[in-house]
Motif scaffolding. Structure first.
Motif, PDB file in Angstrom:
ATOM      1  N   LYS A  89      -3.093  33.739 -95.527  1.00  0.00           N
ATOM      2  CA  LYS A  89      -4.490  33.989 -95.874  1.00  0.00           C
ATOM      3  C   LYS A  89      -5.391  34.118 -94.650  1.00  0.00           C
ATOM      4  O   LYS A  89      -6.531  34.563 -94.758  1.00  0.00           O
TER       5      LYS A  89
ATOM      6  N   GLY B 203       1.494  27.129 -95.203  1.00  0.00           N
ATOM      7  CA  GLY B 203       0.813  27.722 -96.341  1.00  0.00           C
ATOM      8  C   GLY B 203       1.338  27.206 -97.664  1.00  0.00           C
ATOM      9  O   GLY B 203       1.488  26.002 -97.880  1.00  0.00           O
TER      10      GLY B 203
ATOM     11  N   GLU C 133     -13.720  28.711 -96.858  1.00  0.00           N
ATOM     12  CA  GLU C 133     -12.428  29.337 -97.133  1.00  0.00           C
ATOM     13  C   GLU C 133     -11.435  29.060 -96.011  1.00  0.00           C
ATOM     14  O   GLU C 133     -10.270  28.742 -96.255  1.00  0.00           O
TER      15      GLU C 133
ATOM     16  N   LEU D  77      -7.956  26.839 -96.278  1.00  0.00           N
ATOM     17  CA  LEU D  77      -6.622  27.413 -96.061  1.00  0.00           C
ATOM     18  C   LEU D  77      -5.837  26.653 -94.990  1.00  0.00           C
ATOM     19  O   LEU D  77      -4.609  26.675 -94.969  1.00  0.00           O
TER      20      LEU D  77
END
Length: 315
Positions: free
Chosen positions: A47, A72, A206, A210
């Motif tokens: 991401k 991730g 964001e 992540l």
């Protein structure tokens, strides 16, 4: 409508089983002919390329990003499940991703774009998959570079075995679980991002999520332990000096370095050192940018990368 579709494609997760492990990946523009694989850095994920995939898809490239094993949303195996995690393992993952996911759709050479650890993985792939790789764009490239271009592999098996056992025992008993718990509770991740990014406004919710969410998984400490052992005890043949030396012999894979002049993690002098020792490597310096140029200055990074790829003659 088209922009919404692009955003949905970037966020849609694909799953691939590799050697029994679940691997997560995204793609935009899969119908396009020339594939690009984006490889994230340490602590990041697929991401992290949120501002890059759509750009290259619009330029008619098939843009893929995947979570390296242990990062991730991919599985996070420990030493009992995988043994060690290092750039050789991740290179094998990329090799099989090309063979099993990309090759049924395209026979074209693959472009590899990496950030930090992802750059080292891309370099490892360029050596082992030389005939399949069109170019490597590394932004930046970690690892110490020896001043002697012809890196010698010194065979001292007893000393290496002792060092490897010591490293393994040390990290088995090192309380990584407590360290990761403290990292998430004491906002160390935000401090790390503040060091990595020169432009602080790019550190949004964001980005924090992540980086943080994989650390909160119950398997994160065991996987980090496998990485610490794997990267600390890897052979010289898996280090950047040796790999660049091997790639120098043929110069079949064009190599571009993109380096931020405000990189606090891997200072610019290392990039200049690489470009000085290996004259076939090209270095592009980005002013007022840090360790993650692709996310901090995506328009600059995308333009530099696209122009480099556009002018290649290796396809």
């Amino acid at each position: 409508m088209e922009n919404n579709q692009k955003k949905e494609n970037i966020n849609f997760t694909n799953y691939w089983i590799w050697n029994g492990f679940k691997i997560c990946w995204n793609a935009v523009g899969e119908e396009n002919e020339i594939p690009i694989i984006f490889l994230h850095g340490f602590g990041a994920s697929r991401k992290h390329w949120r501002n890059n995939l759509g750009y290259f898809a619009k330029k008619n490239y098939a843009a893929y990003s995947l979570d390296l094993l242990g990062f991730g949303d991919s599985d996070q195996p420990g030493i009992r499940q995988i043994g060690k995690l290092n750039n050789e393992i991740w290179c094998n993952q990329v090799r099989d991703f090309i063979a099993q996911v990309i090759r049924p759709k395209s026979t074209k050479k693959v472009i590899l774009i990496g950030n930090s650890l992802g750059s080292l993985v891309a370099l490892t792939c360029a050596v082992s998959l030389e005939d399949q790789i069109a170019t490597v764009i590394a932004s930046p490239l970690p690892d110490q570079i020896q001043e002697n271009k012809k890196t010698k592999i010194i065979d001292k098996p007893l000393l290496k075995n002792f060092n490897d056992k010591f490293i393994t025992i040390f990290f088995i008993f090192f309380p990584l679980e407590i360290i990761l718990f403290l990292i998430t509770k004491l906002r160390v991740i935000r401090l790390g991002l503040n060091s990595a990014y020169f432009k602080k406004d790019n550190i949004d919710r964001e980005l924090i999520d992540l980086v943080t969410k994989p650390v909160l998984r119950r398997t994160s400490a065991r996987s980090l332990r496998a990485m610490c052992i794997g990267m600390s005890s890897r052979d010289e043949k898996l280090k950047a000096s040796y790999l660049l030396g091997k790639l120098s012999a043929s110069k079949k894979v064009p190599f571009l370095l993109i380096w931020g002049d405000k990189d606090n993690f891997i200072p610019l002098f290392l990039g200049k050192k690489i470009a000085n020792f290996y004259r076939w490597v090209k270095l592009k310096i980005v002013s007022n940018s840090g360790h993650c140029i692709h996310d901090e200055d995506p328009s600059v990074f995308n333009k530099i990368s696209y122009e480099w790829i556009r002018d290649l003659k290796t396809f």
